[in-house]
Design a protein around this motif. Structure first.
Motif, PDB file in Angstrom:
ATOM      1  N   GLU A  82       0.826  -1.192   0.000  1.00 29.76           N
ATOM      2  CA  GLU A  82       0.000   0.000   0.000  1.00 29.76           C
ATOM      3  C   GLU A  82       0.871   1.257   0.000  1.00 29.76           C
ATOM      4  OE1 GLU A  82      -3.554   0.400   0.691  1.00 29.76           O
ATOM      5  OE2 GLU A  82      -3.973  -1.719   0.375  1.00 29.76           O
ATOM      6  N   TYR A  83       2.053   1.126   0.553  1.00 32.71           N
ATOM      7  CA  TYR A  83       2.951   2.278   0.629  1.00 32.71           C
ATOM      8  C   TYR A  83       3.893   2.372  -0.560  1.00 32.71           C
ATOM      9  CZ  TYR A  83       1.539   3.351   5.393  1.00 32.71           C
ATOM     10  OH  TYR A  83       0.815   3.713   6.496  1.00 32.71           O
ATOM     11  N   ILE A  84       4.474   1.254  -0.949  1.00 34.92           N
ATOM     12  CA  ILE A  84       5.496   1.299  -1.992  1.00 34.92           C
ATOM     13  C   ILE A  84       5.053   0.627  -3.288  1.00 34.92           C
ATOM     14  CG2 ILE A  84       7.350   1.354  -0.288  1.00 34.92           C
ATOM     15  CD1 ILE A  84       7.874  -1.595  -0.941  1.00 34.92           C
ATOM     16  N   GLY A  85       3.768   0.302  -3.371  1.00 34.24           N
ATOM     17  CA  GLY A  85       3.292  -0.421  -4.536  1.00 34.24           C
ATOM     18  C   GLY A  85       3.073   0.443  -5.773  1.00 34.24           C
ATOM     19  N   GLY A  86       3.125   1.743  -5.614  1.00 33.01           N
ATOM     20  CA  GLY A  86       2.913   2.618  -6.771  1.00 33.01           C
ATOM     21  C   GLY A  86       3.967   2.390  -7.841  1.00 33.01           C
ATOM     22  N   ARG A  87       3.576   2.725  -9.037  1.00 33.58           N
ATOM     23  CA  ARG A  87       4.395   2.422 -10.201  1.00 33.58           C
ATOM     24  C   ARG A  87       5.865   2.833 -10.056  1.00 33.58           C
ATOM     25  NH1 ARG A  87       7.098   1.009 -13.235  1.00 33.58           N
ATOM     26  NH2 ARG A  87       7.122   0.906 -15.485  1.00 33.58           N
ATOM     27  N   TRP A  88       6.138   3.988  -9.463  1.00 34.55           N
ATOM     28  CA  TRP A  88       7.508   4.496  -9.426  1.00 34.55           C
ATOM     29  C   TRP A  88       8.017   4.700  -8.017  1.00 34.55           C
ATOM     30  CZ3 TRP A  88       9.833   4.345 -13.941  1.00 34.55           C
ATOM     31  CH2 TRP A  88       9.047   4.400 -15.093  1.00 34.55           C
ATOM     32  N   LYS A  89       7.194   4.380  -7.030  1.00 34.76           N
ATOM     33  CA  LYS A  89       7.543   4.785  -5.672  1.00 34.76           C
ATOM     34  C   LYS A  89       8.831   4.158  -5.176  1.00 34.76           C
ATOM     35  CE  LYS A  89       2.925   6.085  -4.250  1.00 34.76           C
ATOM     36  NZ  LYS A  89       1.759   5.769  -3.411  1.00 34.76           N
ATOM     37  N   THR A  90       8.987   2.880  -5.412  1.00 33.01           N
ATOM     38  CA  THR A  90      10.194   2.216  -4.909  1.00 33.01           C
ATOM     39  C   THR A  90      11.451   2.825  -5.519  1.00 33.01           C
ATOM     40  OG1 THR A  90       8.917   0.179  -4.716  1.00 33.01           O
ATOM     41  CG2 THR A  90      11.305  -0.008  -4.550  1.00 33.01           C
ATOM     42  N   VAL A  91      11.394   3.102  -6.800  1.00 37.41           N
ATOM     43  CA  VAL A  91      12.561   3.680  -7.458  1.00 37.41           C
ATOM     44  C   VAL A  91      12.868   5.063  -6.897  1.00 37.41           C
ATOM     45  CG1 VAL A  91      13.409   4.536  -9.658  1.00 37.41           C
ATOM     46  CG2 VAL A  91      12.306   2.321  -9.554  1.00 37.41           C
ATOM     47  N   ILE A  92      11.823   5.858  -6.712  1.00 37.05           N
ATOM     48  CA  ILE A  92      12.024   7.195  -6.154  1.00 37.05           C
ATOM     49  C   ILE A  92      12.614   7.100  -4.754  1.00 37.05           C
ATOM     50  CG2 ILE A  92      10.829   9.268  -5.341  1.00 37.05           C
ATOM     51  CD1 ILE A  92       8.755   8.750  -7.612  1.00 37.05           C
ATOM     52  N   LEU A  93      12.017   6.268  -3.939  1.00 32.60           N
ATOM     53  CA  LEU A  93      12.505   6.134  -2.564  1.00 32.60           C
ATOM     54  C   LEU A  93      13.942   5.638  -2.542  1.00 32.60           C
ATOM     55  CD1 LEU A  93       9.340   4.500  -0.963  1.00 32.60           C
ATOM     56  CD2 LEU A  93      10.217   6.784  -0.456  1.00 32.60           C
ATOM     57  N   TYR A  94      14.217   4.677  -3.382  1.00 35.40           N
ATOM     58  CA  TYR A  94      15.570   4.126  -3.390  1.00 35.40           C
ATOM     59  C   TYR A  94      16.570   5.188  -3.821  1.00 35.40           C
ATOM     60  CZ  TYR A  94      19.444   0.948  -4.233  1.00 35.40           C
ATOM     61  OH  TYR A  94      20.653   0.333  -4.200  1.00 35.40           O
ATOM     62  N   TYR A  95      16.205   5.995  -4.770  1.00 34.11           N
ATOM     63  CA  TYR A  95      17.103   7.071  -5.173  1.00 34.11           C
ATOM     64  C   TYR A  95      17.329   8.041  -4.019  1.00 34.11           C
ATOM     65  CZ  TYR A  95      18.935  11.095  -7.736  1.00 34.11           C
ATOM     66  OH  TYR A  95      19.698  12.157  -8.158  1.00 34.11           O
TER      67      TYR A  95
ATOM     68  N   THR B 299      20.098   7.853  -1.323  1.00 36.61           N
ATOM     69  CA  THR B 299      21.435   8.393  -1.555  1.00 36.61           C
ATOM     70  C   THR B 299      21.547   9.840  -1.101  1.00 36.61           C
ATOM     71  OG1 THR B 299      20.878   9.101  -3.814  1.00 36.61           O
ATOM     72  CG2 THR B 299      21.719   6.865  -3.545  1.00 36.61           C
ATOM     73  N   GLY B 300      20.470  10.383  -0.573  1.00 35.75           N
ATOM     74  CA  GLY B 300      20.557  11.743  -0.056  1.00 35.75           C
ATOM     75  C   GLY B 300      19.438  12.645  -0.542  1.00 35.75           C
ATOM     76  N   LYS B 301      19.418  13.825  -0.013  1.00 36.52           N
ATOM     77  CA  LYS B 301      18.434  14.847  -0.337  1.00 36.52           C
ATOM     78  C   LYS B 301      18.546  15.238  -1.804  1.00 36.52           C
ATOM     79  CE  LYS B 301      18.085  17.819   2.932  1.00 36.52           C
ATOM     80  NZ  LYS B 301      18.280  18.937   3.876  1.00 36.52           N
ATOM     81  N   ARG B 302      17.405  15.328  -2.476  1.00 39.07           N
ATOM     82  CA  ARG B 302      17.442  15.626  -3.910  1.00 39.07           C
ATOM     83  C   ARG B 302      16.385  16.652  -4.301  1.00 39.07           C
ATOM     84  NH1 ARG B 302      22.318  13.695  -5.436  1.00 39.07           N
ATOM     85  NH2 ARG B 302      22.594  11.605  -4.577  1.00 39.07           N
ATOM     86  N   ARG B 303      16.709  17.437  -5.297  1.00 41.95           N
ATOM     87  CA  ARG B 303      15.755  18.397  -5.829  1.00 41.95           C
ATOM     88  C   ARG B 303      14.836  17.718  -6.843  1.00 41.95           C
ATOM     89  NH1 ARG B 303      18.617  24.021  -7.243  1.00 41.95           N
ATOM     90  NH2 ARG B 303      16.421  24.426  -7.696  1.00 41.95           N
ATOM     91  N   PHE B 304      13.710  18.359  -7.071  1.00 45.06           N
ATOM     92  CA  PHE B 304      12.737  17.819  -8.031  1.00 45.06           C
ATOM     93  C   PHE B 304      13.386  17.535  -9.382  1.00 45.06           C
ATOM     94  CE2 PHE B 304       9.588  18.311 -11.378  1.00 45.06           C
ATOM     95  CZ  PHE B 304       8.570  17.508 -10.951  1.00 45.06           C
ATOM     96  N   GLY B 305      14.147  18.499  -9.863  1.00 39.71           N
ATOM     97  CA  GLY B 305      14.776  18.343 -11.171  1.00 39.71           C
ATOM     98  C   GLY B 305      15.785  17.205 -11.208  1.00 39.71           C
TER      99      GLY B 305
ATOM    100  N   ILE C 298      15.610  14.410  -9.459  1.00 40.55           N
ATOM    101  CA  ILE C 298      14.849  13.162  -9.537  1.00 40.55           C
ATOM    102  C   ILE C 298      14.333  12.953 -10.951  1.00 40.55           C
ATOM    103  CG2 ILE C 298      12.936  11.851  -8.562  1.00 40.55           C
ATOM    104  CD1 ILE C 298      13.114  13.672  -6.084  1.00 40.55           C
ATOM    105  N   ALA C 299      13.783  14.019 -11.518  1.00 41.14           N
ATOM    106  CA  ALA C 299      13.252  13.922 -12.880  1.00 41.14           C
ATOM    107  C   ALA C 299      14.344  13.523 -13.864  1.00 41.14           C
ATOM    108  CB  ALA C 299      12.623  15.251 -13.286  1.00 41.14           C
ATOM    109  N   ALA C 300      15.541  14.062 -13.669  1.00 40.95           N
ATOM    110  CA  ALA C 300      16.631  13.737 -14.586  1.00 40.95           C
ATOM    111  C   ALA C 300      17.096  12.299 -14.394  1.00 40.95           C
ATOM    112  CB  ALA C 300      17.801  14.701 -14.372  1.00 40.95           C
ATOM    113  N   ARG C 301      17.025  11.825 -13.177  1.00 45.20           N
ATOM    114  CA  ARG C 301      17.517  10.490 -12.865  1.00 45.20           C
ATOM    115  C   ARG C 301      16.581   9.400 -13.338  1.00 45.20           C
ATOM    116  NH1 ARG C 301      22.458   8.546 -12.062  1.00 45.20           N
ATOM    117  NH2 ARG C 301      23.041   9.519 -10.108  1.00 45.20           N
ATOM    118  N   ILE C 302      15.300   9.713 -13.388  1.00 43.12           N
ATOM    119  CA  ILE C 302      14.290   8.743 -13.820  1.00 43.12           C
ATOM    120  C   ILE C 302      13.555   9.325 -15.013  1.00 43.12           C
ATOM    121  CG2 ILE C 302      12.471   7.196 -13.018  1.00 43.12           C
ATOM    122  CD1 ILE C 302      13.180   8.128 -10.144  1.00 43.12           C
TER     123      ILE C 302
END
Lengths: 112, 112
Positions: free
Chosen positions: A17-30, A33-39, A41-45
């Motif tokens: 229910e928490y990490i089942g979203g399409r991209w959530k695990t990838v976002i969380l895992y990224y 590695t530390g605090k990240r700006r919106f841009g 994250i967008a560039a990384r994925i």
DNA sequence: TTCATCAGTTACCATTTTGTAACCGGCAAA
DNA sequence: TTTGCCGGTTACAAAATGGTAACTGATGAA
């Protein structure tokens, strides 16, 4: 999301229910590695559009997994980081990363 | 599914290619308790329709995570079980189950 | 004065996923 | 003779999800 009243699969379903979203695990895992700006994250994925990224980040924030810090600057700046609750998922991420390295390295081509 | 060429999130993303489907983790986790018939799985996870269950099982079989054994009987019987490859995911399931028990037990109401 | 920056938001449309209901075969029980 | 059993499959419709492009606001640079 969905509904699970089952005792056996319950805890796993609850986690999803928490990490089942399409991209959530990838976002969380990224974010492990530390605090990240919106841009960043967008560039990384790149596969995720900004609209959907915004949605997923909002849900993660509502669920208490990530923290959103907005700086009142003129070109805006927003930084995302894991909350302690989000960090508590590290065991799950570690196992997923391990399995990926051991069992899928190079085998499966990634589409584009 | 999607495309991840990233080195950092790569292994996690690769794992999600296998278990990222809407119901796959729940199905696989249920199968860690032993060999099950189609009807048993359907009964255990009522939220999933039989059509989608068929699809997910087929994908899991194609990916080599589960084994499908069909008995040529008159009311047909089909049993699903984890392959060794599927069983190698047990670490992921264990962490997810642990996290669910520790962090979500009862907090989140399951809809119906 | 115009342009670029950043992190979005919105409207609109296309794609994907999902659900529902009907149907199948072949045997056994009612 | 009809019904139920089991594990599906199919056609069709509905719902959810996704992408694209345009727009925002305030500032600094060209």
């Amino acid at each position: 999301m969905a509904h699970f009243n089952d005792d056996i699969i319950g805890p796993v379903a609850a986690t999803l229910e928490y990490i089942g979203g399409r991209w959530k695990t990838v976002i969380l895992y990224y974010l492990t590695t530390g605090k990240r700006r919106f841009g960043e994250i967008a560039a990384r994925i790149p596969a995720i559009s900004r609209k959907v990224l915004t949605q997923q980040l909002k849900e993660l924030e509502v669920d208490g997994l990530i923290f959103r810090e907005e700086f009142k600057e003129k070109p805006p700046r927003v930084e995302y980081s894991l909350t302690p609750f989000g960090e508590s998922l590290s065991g799950v991420f570690r196992e997923m990363s391990l399995w990926g390295k051991e069992h899928v390295s190079g085998k499966r081509q990634v589409a584009s």
